[in-house]
Design an enzyme around this catalytic site. Structure first.
Site, mmCIF file in Angstrom:
data_model
loop_
_atom_site.group_PDB
_atom_site.id
_atom_site.type_symbol
_atom_site.label_atom_id
_atom_site.label_comp_id
_atom_site.label_asym_id
_atom_site.label_seq_id
_atom_site.Cartn_x
_atom_site.Cartn_y
_atom_site.Cartn_z
ATOM 1 N N GLU A 179 0.844 -1.194 0.000
ATOM 2 C CA GLU A 179 0.000 0.000 0.000
ATOM 3 C C GLU A 179 0.883 1.250 0.000
ATOM 4 O OE1 GLU A 179 -2.228 -0.155 3.625
ATOM 5 O OE2 GLU A 179 -2.721 1.978 3.521
ATOM 6 N N ASP A 181 13.410 -1.460 14.477
ATOM 7 C CA ASP A 181 14.255 -0.486 13.754
ATOM 8 C C ASP A 181 13.534 0.858 13.735
ATOM 9 O OD1 ASP A 181 16.263 0.668 12.282
ATOM 10 O OD2 ASP A 181 15.902 -0.470 10.452
HETATM 11 P P1 ADP Z 1 14.878 0.849 2.463
HETATM 12 O O1 ADP Z 1 14.422 -0.572 2.647
HETATM 13 O O2 ADP Z 1 15.721 1.057 1.256
HETATM 14 O O3 ADP Z 1 15.496 1.447 3.713
HETATM 15 P P2 ADP Z 1 12.381 2.157 3.109
HETATM 16 O O4 ADP Z 1 11.445 1.052 3.428
HETATM 17 O O5 ADP Z 1 12.971 2.912 4.248
HETATM 18 O O6 ADP Z 1 13.539 1.670 2.137
HETATM 19 O O7 ADP Z 1 11.618 3.148 2.121
HETATM 20 C C1 ADP Z 1 12.297 4.223 1.476
HETATM 21 C C2 ADP Z 1 11.475 5.509 1.612
HETATM 22 O O8 ADP Z 1 10.240 5.325 0.930
HETATM 23 C C3 ADP Z 1 11.098 5.842 3.042
HETATM 24 O O9 ADP Z 1 12.054 6.669 3.632
HETATM 25 C C4 ADP Z 1 9.775 6.514 2.913
HETATM 26 O O10 ADP Z 1 9.968 7.901 2.674
HETATM 27 C C5 ADP Z 1 9.174 5.911 1.657
HETATM 28 N N1 ADP Z 1 8.189 4.824 1.939
HETATM 29 C C6 ADP Z 1 8.420 3.639 2.555
HETATM 30 N N2 ADP Z 1 7.321 2.867 2.566
HETATM 31 C C7 ADP Z 1 6.363 3.593 1.930
HETATM 32 C C8 ADP Z 1 4.995 3.351 1.604
HETATM 33 N N3 ADP Z 1 4.395 2.186 1.911
HETATM 34 N N4 ADP Z 1 4.314 4.317 0.952
HETATM 35 C C9 ADP Z 1 4.910 5.484 0.615
HETATM 36 N N5 ADP Z 1 6.194 5.771 0.870
HETATM 37 C C10 ADP Z 1 6.921 4.849 1.527
#
Ligand code: ADP
Length: 292
Positions: free
Chosen positions: A98, A201
């Site tokens: 989502e 985390d």
């Molecule tokens: P990584 O696994 O590379 O650390 P993240 O899960 O932290 O990546 O996601 C990268 C960025 O994407 C986050 O810092 C956030 O800003 C954005 N993000 C993460 N999940 C979502 C989501 N479900 N919907 C919108 N933006 C998201």
């Protein structure tokens, strides 16, 4: 650019569950992550968030992330994005979930966050650990079950990172001795732990404000352990709002000496950062070890 095999995997997924042909309308990169390629994807089935990486470099990383999100979601306490698909496509693995549409924070955002994290930390388990590995960043996080929080923290958290850092020549023999000195003292510092579900985390880069103005947590490294682990991480790279701590503490009173333990708990994410991103974190590790 998103590899074509991933786009086919996504359209195939939507196609199989519907009579409506699936189409990717557009996609654009999302910044902020440090490990994976991230995108917002617009389809005729809705808007989604996609992360992908090399399947062979990080085996099952996204399946494990999906499992962690599911554990958090099933606790019914914190908001997390719904996972649609964790799969492999060609040389890549990907996670489709989502898309969190951000709105301004509601006035009670931090109260809500404190209360929901306290509720998450009321989900107890018999044993410390998880029973299967997952990932912290892109490094494997071991979660073998332990009876003792002290042996868990040493053997499953600090020691694997210390070993990794030593192999990379990122720490010295003197640092090892300082870690060993700390291990000897943990019996007097750690309380008896009744393990609770953790995000694992919870730094400020791993939550967003969702469309309702409420906190939405992502990118977890879940296991059952001491709630102060999550509290410690909220303080690591710029603390959360004071209201968060007040409300958390009202719902789940922190144990005597918690402030003193935060630095010790943060040695783990600091060692992860040292191993992932280099020597800039060694000063912080040494400063904490120097206090014991
Ligand atoms: P990584 O696994 O590379 O650390 P993240 O899960 O932290 O990546 O996601 C990268 C960025 O994407 C986050 O810092 C956030 O800003 C954005 N993000 C993460 N999940 C979502 C989501 N479900 N919907 C919108 N933006 C998201």
């Amino acid at each position: 650019m998103i590899p074509p095999a991933i786009l086919e995997g996504i359209t195939g997924f939507f196609q199989s569950g519907s009579n409506q042909p699936a189409q990717i309308l557009s996609f654009h990169p999302v910044s902020g992550g440090s490990i994976n390629q991230a995108f917002q994807i617009k389809t005729n089935h809705g808007n989604f968030f996609l992360k992908y990486n090399d399947a062979s470099r990080f085996p099952l990383m996204f399946q494990k992330e999906a499992k962690g999100l599911e554990l958090l979601r099933n606790s019914g306490t914190v908001n997390v994005p719904e996972v649609l698909l964790a799969a492999e496509a060609g040389k890549h693995s990907f996670l489709l979930m989502e898309f969190i549409n951000s709105a301004p924070m509601k006035d009670d955002f931090w109260d809500d966050f404190g209360k929901s994290l306290a509720a998450l930390h009321s989900h107890k388990a018999e044993k410390i650990g998880l029973g299967h590995d997952n990932f912290m960043g892109s490094l494997v996080q071991q979660n073998n079950f332990h009876e003792s929080w002290i042996t868990f923290f040493i053997e499953e958290r600090l020691e694997p990172q210390v070993k990794h850092a030593l192999e990379k020549n990122a720490i010295s023999k003197t640092d090892i001795l300082a870690f060993e000195r700390l291990y000897q003292k943990l019996g007097d510092i750690f309380p008896k732990v009744s393990p609770t579900l953790l995000h694992g985390d919870l730094w400020s880069g791993n939550f967003m404000v969702n469309h309702q103005g409420k906190p939405c947590l992502f990118d977890p490294a879940v296991y059952y352990g001491h709630p102060e682990i999550d509290i410690a991480m909220t303080t690591l790279f710029g603390g959360f709002n004071q209201r968060f701590y007040e409300v958390y503490n009202r719902h789940n009173p922190l144990e005597k000496g918690w402030q003193y333990r935060l630095d010790i708990y943060n040695l783990y994410p600091l060692m992860i950062h040292l191993n992932l991103f280099g020597g800039g974190y060694l000063g912080a590790v040494r400063r904490i070890l120097g206090g014991f």
